[in-house]
Design an enzyme around this catalytic site. Sequence first.
Site, PDB file in Angstrom:
ATOM      1  N   TYR A 244     -13.380  41.378  -9.161  1.00  0.00           N
ATOM      2  CA  TYR A 244     -13.853  40.149  -9.315  1.00  0.00           C
ATOM      3  C   TYR A 244     -13.721  39.826  -7.557  1.00  0.00           C
ATOM      4  CZ  TYR A 244     -14.385  35.106 -10.024  1.00  0.00           C
ATOM      5  OH  TYR A 244     -14.609  33.789  -9.939  1.00  0.00           O
TER       6      TYR A 244
ATOM      7  N   LYS B  33     -17.999  42.120  -9.818  1.00  0.00           N
ATOM      8  CA  LYS B  33     -18.818  40.938  -9.640  1.00  0.00           C
ATOM      9  C   LYS B  33     -18.865  40.466  -8.157  1.00  0.00           C
ATOM     10  CE  LYS B  33     -17.647  36.334 -11.696  1.00  0.00           C
ATOM     11  NZ  LYS B  33     -17.889  35.411 -10.797  1.00  0.00           N
TER      12      LYS B  33
END
Lengths: 297, 297
Positions: A131, A159
């Site tokens: 992330y 991400k």
Amino acid sequence: MFSGLSAFPLTPMNETRIDEAAFVGLIERLTTAGVDSIGALGSTGSYAYLTREERARVAKIAVEHAGNTPVIIGIGALRTKDVLNLADDAQKAGASGLLLAPMSYQKLSDAEVLAHFKAVAEAISVPLCVYDNPGTTHFHFSDELHGQIAELPNIASIKIPGVPNDPQEAKARVERLRALIPSHVSIGVSGDAFSATGLSAGCDVWYSVIAGLFPNTALELTRAAQSGNHAQAQQLSHRLQDLWAMFGRHNGSLRCIAAGAELLNLVDTPCLPLPLMSVQGEDRTRLATLIEQLHLS
Amino acid sequence: MFSGLSAFPLTPMNETRIDEAAFVGLIERLTTAGVDSIGALGSTGSYAYLTREERARVAKIAVEHAGNTPVIIGIGALRTKDVLNLADDAQKAGASGLLLAPMSYQKLSDAEVLAHFKAVAEAISVPLCVYDNPGTTHFHFSDELHGQIAELPNIASIKIPGVPNDPQEAKARVERLRALIPSHVSIGVSGDAFSATGLSAGCDVWYSVIAGLFPNTALELTRAAQSGNHAQAQQLSHRLQDLWAMFGRHNGSLRCIAAGAELLNLVDTPCLPLPLMSVQGEDRTRLATLIEQLHLS
């Protein structure tokens, strides 16, 4: 699991407790709409503000009510040892995947972040999404570091925080990262305003905040992009431009989406942990109008 | 308490536990040297990485071993409700003062930070120092917001992150803030490289990282500045310039000070919570040389 539309719901709470009934309602809204995965305890799910016990409980509820929809659980924390415990809890709760941001208080070095992800990747048994969200973690990944982390066991997706607005630049940005990571690792766009551009630039998944509240609206855009109809996806994103502008005025999407959930009576008011406050005043009224006029659902 | 030299010690720990014996040693080193106050569980004390229970325990140990030296306890956390609990714990442990930074994950607005400090200031019974450290909190205080917070009950000091290098600009910066806050609120400089400039620009206190490990070295500089001998204070700071440069190369002072404590066998190795790692390699060797050559103590 790490493709298509991944919806990130709020974790509604007040100063006393998590509103579990409202959280179940949000999860069921997502499974009914048919999102491809649910990202519980993402930034929108306020993972950073909750205790280990609360996070274990939220993970359990999410999995129990998600039916066949895979659930990804955020396991970020400042300490490596806390992340290892959170990963363990999430796996025991039945998470299909995990999401890890390099949260920081002291600014982190590349070597520290690599060691952190290595310790976690080697300890888990379900796939992990890296992330990358410098707006909250204040850590800036180089593509080279992404490449090193993507080689670790169990890494399945990255991400990214957004893409350039220009379609050609966006494509070049995704291709640059793609060239440095194994083919089994997917790339997902976040920053909802970048979704249409990101998906048409080659991102495999949209990690979406608005999908956590308006899954049908986000699915329409995602399915258009997935079927190659990028012009339609861009039109659908353009329709939401007043929403994207509002996110820009309020330090991101969280306070707007919280206000939206409050306005729709899907959660009690307030639903964020203090000191965070949902949008009030003129923009709250404007948001109510947008939800109605644009048929956000 | 919020004047002179305030020393911020490490909280030595490993992945299993806090090294309480080593922490007691660090506290006693500070009282023996005669610092004016001790700031336990500051950024250097890794407050953000510890549980509520660990922080209550560290606060208790610090107060018990500080003798007559006042102890200031860091109570920062992401949630307002957690800060209120931490303030309660610190007061019960016997803290003479509290230190609060607006830690963030979601970027905070001025209104949110003001409400956060108001809730805490109105709930406590000992003086509070406002901790302005954008490098770790990523919140940027305006002087106007400092002025509003300084009017709240129990606010006694503001810990600013540094001053301009130019003495005239530094003086202007401190005077600008001074004009906006009540006279009973002190201003303290941090960022050790700025200490001499900050003290001669009118700061009342040096909130010092190096004083947590080398209290005698920091006291010499502080006492020179307090007696009006600013040229000597600047010379003493200039002597330490290789240390300030090293802090600059390692994302701040923490990893260098941790390495120093490890080199002096005042703590076990490693002493920081992963993913944080003390300085290794060439700079660790250089630090050992600096400690010896400059007689840091």
